[in-house]
Scaffold this motif. Sequence first.
Motif, PDB file in Angstrom:
ATOM      1  N   SER A 187       3.362  28.225   6.466  1.00  0.00           N
ATOM      2  CA  SER A 187       4.129  27.342   7.341  1.00  0.00           C
ATOM      3  C   SER A 187       4.460  26.039   6.637  1.00  0.00           C
ATOM      4  O   SER A 187       3.726  25.585   5.758  1.00  0.00           O
ATOM      5  CB  SER A 187       3.303  27.040   8.604  1.00  0.00           C
ATOM      6  N   LEU A 188       5.558  25.433   7.047  1.00  0.00           N
ATOM      7  CA  LEU A 188       5.838  24.041   6.729  1.00  0.00           C
ATOM      8  C   LEU A 188       4.918  23.168   7.591  1.00  0.00           C
ATOM      9  O   LEU A 188       4.249  23.666   8.498  1.00  0.00           O
ATOM     10  CB  LEU A 188       7.306  23.731   6.998  1.00  0.00           C
ATOM     11  N   PRO A 189       4.847  21.856   7.333  1.00  0.00           N
ATOM     12  CA  PRO A 189       3.919  21.002   8.081  1.00  0.00           C
ATOM     13  C   PRO A 189       4.094  21.093   9.599  1.00  0.00           C
ATOM     14  O   PRO A 189       5.215  21.098  10.113  1.00  0.00           O
ATOM     15  CB  PRO A 189       4.252  19.602   7.570  1.00  0.00           C
ATOM     16  N   ASN A 190       2.960  21.173  10.285  1.00  0.00           N
ATOM     17  CA  ASN A 190       2.956  21.212  11.745  1.00  0.00           C
ATOM     18  C   ASN A 190       2.960  19.824  12.371  1.00  0.00           C
ATOM     19  O   ASN A 190       3.083  19.694  13.591  1.00  0.00           O
ATOM     20  CB  ASN A 190       1.712  21.962  12.238  1.00  0.00           C
ATOM     21  N   PHE A 191       2.794  18.802  11.517  1.00  0.00           N
ATOM     22  CA  PHE A 191       2.691  17.437  12.021  1.00  0.00           C
ATOM     23  C   PHE A 191       3.389  16.515  11.033  1.00  0.00           C
ATOM     24  O   PHE A 191       3.120  16.555   9.830  1.00  0.00           O
ATOM     25  CB  PHE A 191       1.210  17.050  12.166  1.00  0.00           C
ATOM     26  N   GLN A 192       4.293  15.717  11.515  1.00  0.00           N
ATOM     27  CA  GLN A 192       5.052  14.811  10.655  1.00  0.00           C
ATOM     28  C   GLN A 192       4.292  13.499  10.472  1.00  0.00           C
ATOM     29  O   GLN A 192       3.895  12.859  11.454  1.00  0.00           O
ATOM     30  CB  GLN A 192       6.420  14.525  11.271  1.00  0.00           C
ATOM     31  N   THR A 193       4.080  13.096   9.223  1.00  0.00           N
ATOM     32  CA  THR A 193       3.389  11.831   8.978  1.00  0.00           C
ATOM     33  C   THR A 193       4.398  10.693   8.848  1.00  0.00           C
ATOM     34  O   THR A 193       5.565  10.923   8.508  1.00  0.00           O
ATOM     35  CB  THR A 193       2.523  11.901   7.701  1.00  0.00           C
ATOM     36  N   PRO A 194       3.973   9.467   9.070  1.00  0.00           N
ATOM     37  CA  PRO A 194       4.899   8.331   9.012  1.00  0.00           C
ATOM     38  C   PRO A 194       5.543   8.116   7.647  1.00  0.00           C
ATOM     39  O   PRO A 194       6.598   7.504   7.563  1.00  0.00           O
ATOM     40  CB  PRO A 194       4.015   7.136   9.388  1.00  0.00           C
ATOM     41  N   ILE A 195       4.907   8.626   6.587  1.00  0.00           N
ATOM     42  CA  ILE A 195       5.485   8.384   5.251  1.00  0.00           C
ATOM     43  C   ILE A 195       6.515   9.437   4.873  1.00  0.00           C
ATOM     44  O   ILE A 195       7.200   9.285   3.846  1.00  0.00           O
ATOM     45  CB  ILE A 195       4.408   8.294   4.156  1.00  0.00           C
ATOM     46  N   ASP A 196       6.667  10.492   5.661  1.00  0.00           N
ATOM     47  CA  ASP A 196       7.583  11.568   5.273  1.00  0.00           C
ATOM     48  C   ASP A 196       9.003  11.071   5.001  1.00  0.00           C
ATOM     49  O   ASP A 196       9.594  11.414   3.965  1.00  0.00           O
ATOM     50  CB  ASP A 196       7.595  12.665   6.341  1.00  0.00           C
ATOM     51  N   PRO A 197       9.611  10.262   5.887  1.00  0.00           N
ATOM     52  CA  PRO A 197      10.964   9.773   5.587  1.00  0.00           C
ATOM     53  C   PRO A 197      10.999   8.893   4.336  1.00  0.00           C
ATOM     54  O   PRO A 197      11.995   8.915   3.600  1.00  0.00           O
ATOM     55  CB  PRO A 197      11.332   8.968   6.843  1.00  0.00           C
ATOM     56  N   LYS A 198       9.939   8.146   4.103  1.00  0.00           N
ATOM     57  CA  LYS A 198       9.892   7.294   2.911  1.00  0.00           C
ATOM     58  C   LYS A 198       9.853   8.139   1.640  1.00  0.00           C
ATOM     59  O   LYS A 198      10.468   7.794   0.628  1.00  0.00           O
ATOM     60  CB  LYS A 198       8.670   6.361   2.970  1.00  0.00           C
ATOM     61  N   VAL A 199       9.118   9.244   1.684  1.00  0.00           N
ATOM     62  CA  VAL A 199       9.062  10.131   0.516  1.00  0.00           C
ATOM     63  C   VAL A 199      10.458  10.650   0.189  1.00  0.00           C
ATOM     64  O   VAL A 199      10.888  10.649  -0.974  1.00  0.00           O
ATOM     65  CB  VAL A 199       8.091  11.297   0.775  1.00  0.00           C
ATOM     66  N   ILE A 200      11.188  11.098   1.218  1.00  0.00           N
ATOM     67  CA  ILE A 200      12.540  11.611   0.987  1.00  0.00           C
ATOM     68  C   ILE A 200      13.445  10.494   0.457  1.00  0.00           C
ATOM     69  O   ILE A 200      14.259  10.715  -0.456  1.00  0.00           O
ATOM     70  CB  ILE A 200      13.112  12.222   2.280  1.00  0.00           C
ATOM     71  N   ASN A 201      13.314   9.290   1.007  1.00  0.00           N
ATOM     72  CA  ASN A 201      14.106   8.164   0.495  1.00  0.00           C
ATOM     73  C   ASN A 201      13.776   7.889  -0.962  1.00  0.00           C
ATOM     74  O   ASN A 201      14.678   7.579  -1.765  1.00  0.00           O
ATOM     75  CB  ASN A 201      13.829   6.907   1.328  1.00  0.00           C
ATOM     76  N   ALA A 202      12.508   7.996  -1.327  1.00  0.00           N
ATOM     77  CA  ALA A 202      12.118   7.750  -2.720  1.00  0.00           C
ATOM     78  C   ALA A 202      12.749   8.779  -3.656  1.00  0.00           C
ATOM     79  O   ALA A 202      13.176   8.434  -4.766  1.00  0.00           O
ATOM     80  CB  ALA A 202      10.599   7.773  -2.849  1.00  0.00           C
ATOM     81  N   THR A 203      12.835  10.032  -3.209  1.00  0.00           N
ATOM     82  CA  THR A 203      13.465  11.048  -4.066  1.00  0.00           C
ATOM     83  C   THR A 203      14.943  10.740  -4.264  1.00  0.00           C
ATOM     84  O   THR A 203      15.503  10.987  -5.336  1.00  0.00           O
ATOM     85  CB  THR A 203      13.313  12.460  -3.456  1.00  0.00           C
ATOM     86  N   GLN A 204      15.576  10.174  -3.235  1.00  0.00           N
ATOM     87  CA  GLN A 204      16.988   9.817  -3.349  1.00  0.00           C
ATOM     88  C   GLN A 204      17.195   8.569  -4.196  1.00  0.00           C
ATOM     89  O   GLN A 204      18.154   8.477  -4.969  1.00  0.00           O
ATOM     90  CB  GLN A 204      17.577   9.618  -1.945  1.00  0.00           C
ATOM     91  N   GLN A 205      16.294   7.614  -4.080  1.00  0.00           N
ATOM     92  CA  GLN A 205      16.412   6.377  -4.848  1.00  0.00           C
ATOM     93  C   GLN A 205      16.142   6.598  -6.334  1.00  0.00           C
ATOM     94  O   GLN A 205      16.796   5.990  -7.188  1.00  0.00           O
ATOM     95  CB  GLN A 205      15.455   5.322  -4.294  1.00  0.00           C
ATOM     96  N   LEU A 206      15.176   7.458  -6.645  1.00  0.00           N
ATOM     97  CA  LEU A 206      14.764   7.641  -8.030  1.00  0.00           C
ATOM     98  C   LEU A 206      15.490   8.796  -8.709  1.00  0.00           C
ATOM     99  O   LEU A 206      15.821   8.718  -9.898  1.00  0.00           O
ATOM    100  CB  LEU A 206      13.250   7.879  -8.100  1.00  0.00           C
TER     101      LEU A 206
END
Length: 585
Positions: A187-206
Amino acid sequence: MQLHGAFSALLLSIISTRAALIQNVADLPNVNFDFIIIGGGTAGNVLANRLTENSQTRVLVLEAGPSDAGVLASQVPFLAPTLTQPSPYEWNYTTVAQSGLGGRSIAYPRGHILGGSSSTNWLVYTRGSAEDFDRYAAVTGDQGWSWNKMLPYYKKSEKWNTPTDNHNITGQFDPSVHGFNGLAGVSLPNFQTPIDPKVINATQQLGGEFAFNKDYNSGKPLGVGTVQSTILKGQRSSSSSAYLAPNFLNRPNLTVMVNAQVSRLLQTSGGSVPTFLGVEFRVSNGTLKQLTAKKEIILSAGSVGTPHILLNSGIGSSSALSAAGVKPLVDLPDVGANLSDHPVIGNPWLVNSNDTFEDIRRNPDAAMAEWTASKTGPYSDTILDHIGFVRIPSASVPSPDIAAGPNSPHFEMIISNGIPPFLPPQGNFIVLTTIVVSPSSRGSIKLQSNNPFDAPLIDPGLLKTDFDKLVMREAIKSAMKFASAPVWSSYIVGAASGLTGTETDAQFDSYTAANAGTLFHPVGTASMSKKGASTGVVDPNLKLKKVQGVRVVDASVLPFVPSAHTVAPVYAIAERAADLIKSSN
């Protein structure tokens, strides 16, 4: 009618005593088993399930550890780190002193429970690169181990399921490379953590090495992707819960015995190629018992247990066996050699937040109540949500490359919303865990004595080579780069460990030696090689060289550690092995 009813009840009683899970040797059915599987772990339970699909095939599984029934920490995904040793569900091994770790001996987790390490690991489901498997095919001369041939076995084992929180998973995985009708839950994560959107933003920024990868289990793992875990409907999916579910365990031709530790294999006939169809094992009251299989003994005791049993059986380097006080029976020098594993460091940063794993673990009641009621919330998820697979700078890549190919990573970075295994007294953290996934270092499993119940000498050889130290330095530098992405500017306060002020190679190496450990992914101690080769331990069909009647099916057969957490590859290996065994018996 009464006679018919009585006969039916008697028949049912006989079947129920012959099948299912037993703990006492007196409950063993009085039958001749076709196959005796040593180890009810990740691979062994797959084989038990698949071989007993034929109702005429009788299988016995001998598991050294206890049943996993009722072990809450093995059911709740978030509690996985609490199973790490010391634990009644671990072998509680330690290594010999590691030169690459500043001379430290470290804990070496191995599951001692039905399901093996699939019942105690941290649930990460990664397959490795296509090049990993194509290299296995090249080394063994068997294209059946290539990625294209093994992908169907990955799919066969897998039961993909949607997250229990029902969040939108569009773009987070590639359905075409997954299986939906297998047994092992993913399964993919069953619970979304607060840093998840930040991680995706970091992949886009870097971008670059941190570019988003929709599905790292496609055979092309490079980049950062959303973690996939061995979870089914909010609970751990182990080889026990999946392959020994009640409908399978109730097969009258399958017997699983727990608390039965195998000491050695027994030779049952001589000749130029000796046959080993006997097994000796110790039951819970300490007595030794012996049984003989009709067709094969299958060793699935793992990369520590399998070579340990072989060596205690007199199968290994004759000179080393004699020195340990064991009578040599078969000279097979590579038994216990070629151990490779993944070195790891958890690198914590202090964060400006109280919404991390630390807060959940300091106040666990609400999360536990939610999981109990609905299998949702933080306890329904493991301790990470994203993983990155990265190569070192091209100028540092040796020739030949230690990694399996140009699309294979040298290191992995796990991104966690807190410190997974330990609860600090105060503070909140993000952890970027760095792992060398294509190591050049090699270690070994050796006998400590001629007592088969003494723990073996475990030497994973962590960070023993200059190359592995270089990769770990680059991995930590990469983690620091990721932590410096603009999205973290008001979130990350600063490094919370010895990383502060670390700049030179010598400082990085000192930090590594003091803090690194193992991700407990040992392989290679009963390596595959080409049929007829003088090196290696098993042929490509997983039959033990120089011996009849024995096959090895577990991570020990892999000649190189895959760039993956090993539970998923072992499921696929065992699925193929089941077909190989069926076709030859």
